[in-house]
Design a protein around this motif. Sequence first.
Motif: not given
Length: 231
Positions: A112-114, A116, A124, A126, A137, A164
Amino acid sequence: MSDNQNDTRGLMPAPQTALSTTPTPSDLLRLAIDKGADLDRLERLMDLQAKYEAGQARKAFTAAMTDLKSRNLTVRKDKSVAFSGTAYTHSSLAEVVETVVRHMADAGLSHRWTVAQEGKSITVACVITHELGHSEQVVMTAAPDDSGKKNAIQQVASTIQYLERYSLLAITGLSTKDERHGDDDGQGGQDTSLRDEWIERANAALNPKVLAETWALGVAEIREAALAAGG
């Protein structure tokens, strides 16, 4: 053999079977509960169990990543870009995801990615997580992509997609391949993969400063590889 000997053999004790496994903290916790252990002892055993499970999850994560990398996956450079006299190919985010996600699932991994944003910086992360709970990550940060004729929203979206793509490549250790550089004549040829990779990185640089840094790093690595190969 006499009857007395047979009788004696029948009275001999059966051999003891050794324990086949080492008790886990979970086993010790159940034993403590059965014996009515006090709350302090139960809390210490529960803490020990949590640490044990975290260690097992880390080991499973490492084994899964080793399995994933042993599959020698290569991502095709499936997208061509041309603007302002610049032209290059790169792997699209869809191609990266399609190549790796199924194999990650087979190994018990998901991603998943976050995202900000703070001022002009877009970050980003990962995150790859194993089914037992351990996760790791890779975090990347860049400015909005103002190349071409993008509006403000498109600049942010382009950078997010870029980060990403490369964060997933980085954390999985995948490489990319430009199909145009294959040895179609069957005669073999010079390995240009390292050069092509650095050219792609330079072409995809989001600003002149990053371009200069990328170019310098690429030249140094290519020169070092050539010296190591006796070139």
